[in-house]
Design an enzyme around this catalytic site. Structure first.
Site, PDB file in Angstrom:
ATOM      1  N   ASN A   1       0.839  -1.214   0.000  1.00  0.00           N
ATOM      2  CA  ASN A   1       0.000   0.000   0.000  1.00  0.00           C
ATOM      3  C   ASN A   1       0.864   1.251   0.000  1.00  0.00           C
ATOM      4  O   ASN A   1       0.542   2.241  -0.642  1.00  0.00           O
ATOM      5  CB  ASN A   1      -0.941   0.000   1.215  1.00  0.00           C
ATOM      6  CG  ASN A   1      -2.188  -0.820   0.942  1.00  0.00           C
ATOM      7  OD1 ASN A   1      -3.034  -0.415   0.163  1.00  0.00           O
ATOM      8  ND2 ASN A   1      -2.266  -1.980   1.547  1.00  0.00           N
TER       9      ASN A   1
ATOM     10  N   LEU B   1       0.266  -2.462  12.530  1.00  0.00           N
ATOM     11  CA  LEU B   1      -0.459  -3.401  13.396  1.00  0.00           C
ATOM     12  C   LEU B   1      -0.465  -3.011  14.870  1.00  0.00           C
ATOM     13  O   LEU B   1      -0.889  -3.781  15.708  1.00  0.00           O
ATOM     14  CB  LEU B   1       0.125  -4.810  13.216  1.00  0.00           C
ATOM     15  CG  LEU B   1      -0.068  -5.395  11.811  1.00  0.00           C
ATOM     16  CD1 LEU B   1       0.539  -6.772  11.697  1.00  0.00           C
ATOM     17  CD2 LEU B   1      -1.558  -5.437  11.451  1.00  0.00           C
TER      18      LEU B   1
ATOM     19  N   ASN C   1      -6.640   5.194   7.680  1.00  0.00           N
ATOM     20  CA  ASN C   1      -6.302   3.768   7.735  1.00  0.00           C
ATOM     21  C   ASN C   1      -7.013   3.029   6.614  1.00  0.00           C
ATOM     22  O   ASN C   1      -8.082   3.424   6.151  1.00  0.00           O
ATOM     23  CB  ASN C   1      -6.736   3.179   9.095  1.00  0.00           C
ATOM     24  CG  ASN C   1      -6.362   1.708   9.232  1.00  0.00           C
ATOM     25  OD1 ASN C   1      -5.246   1.310   8.917  1.00  0.00           O
ATOM     26  ND2 ASN C   1      -7.322   0.891   9.654  1.00  0.00           N
TER      27      ASN C   1
ATOM     28  N   HIS D   1      -8.509  -0.812   5.613  1.00  0.00           N
ATOM     29  CA  HIS D   1      -8.863  -2.101   6.219  1.00  0.00           C
ATOM     30  C   HIS D   1      -9.441  -3.011   5.121  1.00  0.00           C
ATOM     31  O   HIS D   1     -10.305  -2.557   4.351  1.00  0.00           O
ATOM     32  CB  HIS D   1      -9.883  -1.895   7.351  1.00  0.00           C
ATOM     33  CG  HIS D   1     -10.232  -3.168   8.058  1.00  0.00           C
ATOM     34  ND1 HIS D   1      -9.384  -3.762   8.975  1.00  0.00           N
ATOM     35  CD2 HIS D   1     -11.310  -3.985   7.934  1.00  0.00           C
ATOM     36  CE1 HIS D   1      -9.947  -4.896   9.397  1.00  0.00           C
ATOM     37  NE2 HIS D   1     -11.103  -5.043   8.769  1.00  0.00           N
TER      38      HIS D   1
ATOM     39  N   ASP E   1     -10.758   0.545  14.064  1.00  0.00           N
ATOM     40  CA  ASP E   1     -11.499   0.487  12.785  1.00  0.00           C
ATOM     41  C   ASP E   1     -12.887   1.123  12.899  1.00  0.00           C
ATOM     42  O   ASP E   1     -13.824   0.699  12.234  1.00  0.00           O
ATOM     43  CB  ASP E   1     -11.649  -0.973  12.311  1.00  0.00           C
ATOM     44  CG  ASP E   1     -10.295  -1.650  12.124  1.00  0.00           C
ATOM     45  OD1 ASP E   1     -10.221  -2.874  12.351  1.00  0.00           O
ATOM     46  OD2 ASP E   1      -9.332  -0.951  11.779  1.00  0.00           O
TER      47      ASP E   1
ATOM     48  N   GLU F   1      -7.313  -2.275  -2.800  1.00  0.00           N
ATOM     49  CA  GLU F   1      -6.662  -1.415  -1.796  1.00  0.00           C
ATOM     50  C   GLU F   1      -5.718  -0.430  -2.467  1.00  0.00           C
ATOM     51  O   GLU F   1      -5.674   0.765  -2.123  1.00  0.00           O
ATOM     52  CB  GLU F   1      -5.882  -2.260  -0.787  1.00  0.00           C
ATOM     53  CG  GLU F   1      -6.732  -3.145   0.091  1.00  0.00           C
ATOM     54  CD  GLU F   1      -5.913  -3.905   1.102  1.00  0.00           C
ATOM     55  OE1 GLU F   1      -4.969  -3.320   1.659  1.00  0.00           O
ATOM     56  OE2 GLU F   1      -6.225  -5.072   1.352  1.00  0.00           O
TER      57      GLU F   1
HETATM   58  C1  GRF Z   1      -3.386  -4.733   3.833  1.00  0.00           C
HETATM   59  O1  GRF Z   1      -4.214  -5.847   3.611  1.00  0.00           O
HETATM   60  C2  GRF Z   1      -4.164  -3.686   4.584  1.00  0.00           C
HETATM   61  O2  GRF Z   1      -5.540  -3.679   4.276  1.00  0.00           O
HETATM   62  C3  GRF Z   1      -3.988  -4.110   5.999  1.00  0.00           C
HETATM   63  O3  GRF Z   1      -2.685  -4.633   6.091  1.00  0.00           O
HETATM   64  C4  GRF Z   1      -2.265  -5.054   4.801  1.00  0.00           C
HETATM   65  C5  GRF Z   1      -1.013  -4.288   4.476  1.00  0.00           C
HETATM   66  O4  GRF Z   1      -0.437  -4.797   3.362  1.00  0.00           O
HETATM   67  N1  GRF Z   1      -4.193  -3.000   6.881  1.00  0.00           N
HETATM   68  P1  GRF Z   1       0.882  -4.064   2.805  1.00  0.00           P
HETATM   69  O5  GRF Z   1       1.902  -4.083   3.922  1.00  0.00           O
HETATM   70  O6  GRF Z   1       0.498  -2.663   2.440  1.00  0.00           O
HETATM   71  O7  GRF Z   1       1.269  -4.891   1.626  1.00  0.00           O
END
Ligand code: GRF
Length: 205
Positions: free
Chosen positions: A14, A90, A107, A109, A150, A179
């Protein structure tokens, strides 16, 4: 141009989508710092390769989560960051952090909130729960972060079809693709001042 700080804990795909969209001129912002609580998060490498300041902050070096977050605030303020993006981060943010960046933390999700979210719902666990429940549709939510997990006002959502022979990995990949589209879109809208908050509701102007 808005200054962005990104918090990660993992692979950072992301984060990469944000970097690519900034480079493509789709986001009127610049990422000033990427911070991870995990030393081996590949997202740190992605940041370095993009020439962005990166920091690994080891939670074990801080007596309390609050002290960890005070250090985060210090590092982001040092770089005059206006917007915080949680891209697979996390850790739960402390009240101090939420207050410091009120309505300026976004954020992403991997489900349609309020389904399959909150404590214990992260990463593969989300997709596992969607498949176990037998859902036909899942999706992605980008939202503001408030003091809950969330629970902040929703900015954008997009549905993703669940196929009959999906397993966690196949579904995760399909969701991740979405995403990588809607997180940059939401960040771009924020940078353009186009997200209006009205209580729990947001309007895109
Ligand atoms: C993604 O699935 C996001 O929705 C969640 O954690 C994951 C992060 O993936 N919060 P990355 O580290 O961006 O590949």
């Amino acid at each position: 141009m808005l200054k962005i700080g990104v918090l990660i804990s993992g692979g950072g795909t992301n984060l990469q989508a944000l970097i690519d969209n900034i480079d493509a001129g789709n986001i009127d912002g610049e990422i000033r710092l990427v911070v991870s609580n995990k030393k081996d998060a590949y997202g740190l490498t992605r940041g370095k390769l993009a020439g962005i300041d990166t920091l690994y902050l080891d939670p074990k070096e801080y007596k309390t989560p609050r002290e960890y977050d005070l250090k985060l605030i210090e590092e982001f303020k040092k770089r005059e960051v206006d917007l915080i993006v949680l891209a697979g981060y996390l850790r739960i943010l402390s009240k101090d952090f939420i207050k410091e960046f009120k309505n300026r933390i976004i954020n992403i999700h991997p489900s349609l909130i309020p389904s399959f979210c909150g404590d214990g719902y992260y990463g593969d666990k989300v997709h596992r729960a969607v498949l176990d429940y037998g859902c036909k549709i899942t999706g992605v939510t980008v939202h503001f972060v408030d003091e809950g997990t969330d629970t902040g006002p929703i900015i954008l959502q997009e549905a993703v079809k669940v196929e009959e022979d999906d397993d966690v990995d196949i579904l995760k990949e399909r969701v991740l693709k979405v995403e990588h589209e809607i997180l940059p879109k939401a960040v771009g809208l924020f940078c353009d001042g186009r997200i209006v908050l009205d209580g729990r509701n947001t309007k895109i102007i």
